[in-house]
Design a protein around this motif. Structure first.
Motif, PDB file in Angstrom:
ATOM      1  N   PRO A 154       0.785  -1.233   0.000  1.00  0.00           N
ATOM      2  CA  PRO A 154       0.000   0.000   0.000  1.00  0.00           C
ATOM      3  C   PRO A 154       0.821   1.291   0.000  1.00  0.00           C
ATOM      4  N   PHE A 155       2.158   1.161   0.042  1.00  0.00           N
ATOM      5  CA  PHE A 155       2.990   2.361   0.134  1.00  0.00           C
ATOM      6  C   PHE A 155       3.432   2.809  -1.253  1.00  0.00           C
ATOM      7  N   LEU A 156       4.192   3.890  -1.322  1.00  0.00           N
ATOM      8  CA  LEU A 156       4.564   4.454  -2.617  1.00  0.00           C
ATOM      9  C   LEU A 156       5.296   3.451  -3.486  1.00  0.00           C
ATOM     10  N   PHE A 157       6.123   2.613  -2.869  1.00  0.00           N
ATOM     11  CA  PHE A 157       6.887   1.616  -3.614  1.00  0.00           C
ATOM     12  C   PHE A 157       6.546   0.202  -3.144  1.00  0.00           C
ATOM     13  N   GLY A 158       5.299   0.015  -2.780  1.00  0.00           N
ATOM     14  CA  GLY A 158       4.838  -1.276  -2.287  1.00  0.00           C
ATOM     15  C   GLY A 158       5.103  -1.407  -0.806  1.00  0.00           C
ATOM     16  N   ALA A 159       6.341  -1.738  -0.440  1.00  0.00           N
ATOM     17  CA  ALA A 159       6.745  -1.783   0.962  1.00  0.00           C
ATOM     18  C   ALA A 159       7.120  -0.389   1.443  1.00  0.00           C
ATOM     19  N   PHE A 160       7.040  -0.177   2.739  1.00  0.00           N
ATOM     20  CA  PHE A 160       7.426   1.110   3.319  1.00  0.00           C
ATOM     21  C   PHE A 160       8.876   1.423   2.989  1.00  0.00           C
ATOM     22  N   SER A 161       9.149   2.689   2.668  1.00  0.00           N
ATOM     23  CA  SER A 161      10.502   3.115   2.316  1.00  0.00           C
ATOM     24  C   SER A 161      10.750   4.532   2.821  1.00  0.00           C
ATOM     25  N   ILE A 162      11.963   4.995   2.608  1.00  0.00           N
ATOM     26  CA  ILE A 162      12.322   6.359   2.962  1.00  0.00           C
ATOM     27  C   ILE A 162      11.401   7.364   2.290  1.00  0.00           C
ATOM     28  N   ALA A 163      10.958   7.067   1.079  1.00  0.00           N
ATOM     29  CA  ALA A 163      10.053   7.997   0.387  1.00  0.00           C
ATOM     30  C   ALA A 163       8.785   8.229   1.196  1.00  0.00           C
ATOM     31  N   ASP A 164       8.237   7.191   1.802  1.00  0.00           N
ATOM     32  CA  ASP A 164       7.041   7.353   2.628  1.00  0.00           C
ATOM     33  C   ASP A 164       7.341   8.190   3.866  1.00  0.00           C
ATOM     34  N   ALA A 165       8.511   7.984   4.457  1.00  0.00           N
ATOM     35  CA  ALA A 165       8.888   8.799   5.618  1.00  0.00           C
ATOM     36  C   ALA A 165       9.034  10.265   5.238  1.00  0.00           C
ATOM     37  N   MET A 166       9.575  10.529   4.054  1.00  0.00           N
ATOM     38  CA  MET A 166       9.754  11.908   3.623  1.00  0.00           C
ATOM     39  C   MET A 166       8.421  12.622   3.422  1.00  0.00           C
ATOM     40  N   TYR A 167       7.400  11.895   2.977  1.00  0.00           N
ATOM     41  CA  TYR A 167       6.105  12.526   2.703  1.00  0.00           C
ATOM     42  C   TYR A 167       5.101  12.385   3.843  1.00  0.00           C
ATOM     43  N   ALA A 168       5.450  11.670   4.916  1.00  0.00           N
ATOM     44  CA  ALA A 168       4.510  11.536   6.035  1.00  0.00           C
ATOM     45  C   ALA A 168       4.083  12.881   6.611  1.00  0.00           C
TER      46      ALA A 168
END
Length: 222
Positions: A154-168
């Motif tokens: 469900p995250f930007l790249f499937g699994a949670f990544s730094i990109a999701d942390a940057m946009y949280a």
């Protein structure tokens, strides 16, 4: 080896502090934390003692001091490879780095107009053309990442990544100001907001005693 120590500012307002904290929590990496409230007596001196820039966040680990949110996150990806904070696929990893850097350097209009305040929600207000453009770019960026690389989760790249942390923190800003977004954006926001790390950050922010008036727009609804 001792746990790394993350030095952060107020959870209510400090979006840059949230990014590495959020990644550490979601990845399940043990760490210690030190909170230095912003604009309090003695805060400037405490920050200067912790970080060469005199700003938060900074990470202290194994005799090293790393400052700047994105640098901290990249260090954590190397320090804890088992957490897989960058996507394993080369193309996905390149895109994740690019969108993270875009967040790091861009969206100034949104940052200035929609200051982070996770304790409040405000009635929707008209947005300037510049903020509307930032929101549109973020919506498009999230949709493109999900379309091209998000099939496995469900995250930007499937699994949670730094990109999701940057946009949280952007997710919290859109929530705080009731910004109208499309259903795909809303679904991604709901994914981030449902994480236990977000609930913990929100609860700790609400328990903070500090208020910075410049970050408290008028007429809150809650």
């Amino acid at each position: 080896m001792a746990h790394p120590t993350l030095v952060i500012g107020n959870r209510t307002y400090s979006s840059w502090s949230m990014r590495p904290w959020f990644a550490l929590k979601v990845a399940g990496i043990a760490f210690d934390e030190v909170v230095i409230p912003l604009y309090e007596p003695g805060s400037k001196e405490k920050m200067a003692a912790a970080s060469p820039t005199g700003k938060v966040p900074c990470l202290i680990d194994d005799g090293l001091t790393i400052w700047d949110s994105l640098a901290i996150l990249d260090y954590l990806a190397e320090r804890f490879p088992e957490a897989r904070l960058w996507p394993a696929d080369r193309a996905a990893r390149a895109r994740a780095r690019a969108v993270s850097a875009e967040m790091h350097a861009g969206f100034q209009a949104l940052r200035q107009a929609l200051v982070m305040n996770v304790r409040k929600t405000f009635p929707p207000q008209p947005l300037s053309p510049e903020v509307e453009a930032d929101v549109a770019r973020i919506e498009a960026l999230w949709a493109e990442c999900r379309r091209d690389f998000g099939q496995q989760g469900p995250f930007l790249f499937g699994a949670f990544s730094i990109a999701d942390a940057m946009y949280a923190p952007v997710v919290t800003r859109l929530r705080t100001y009731g910004v109208a977004v499309g259903p795909e954006t809303r679904a991604y926001m709901d994914t981030i907001l449902a994480l236990p790390a977000m609930a913990e950050w929100d609860a700790l922010a609400k328990a903070e005693p500090w208020v910075i008036e410049r970050y408290e727009p008028a007429a809150p609804t809650a």
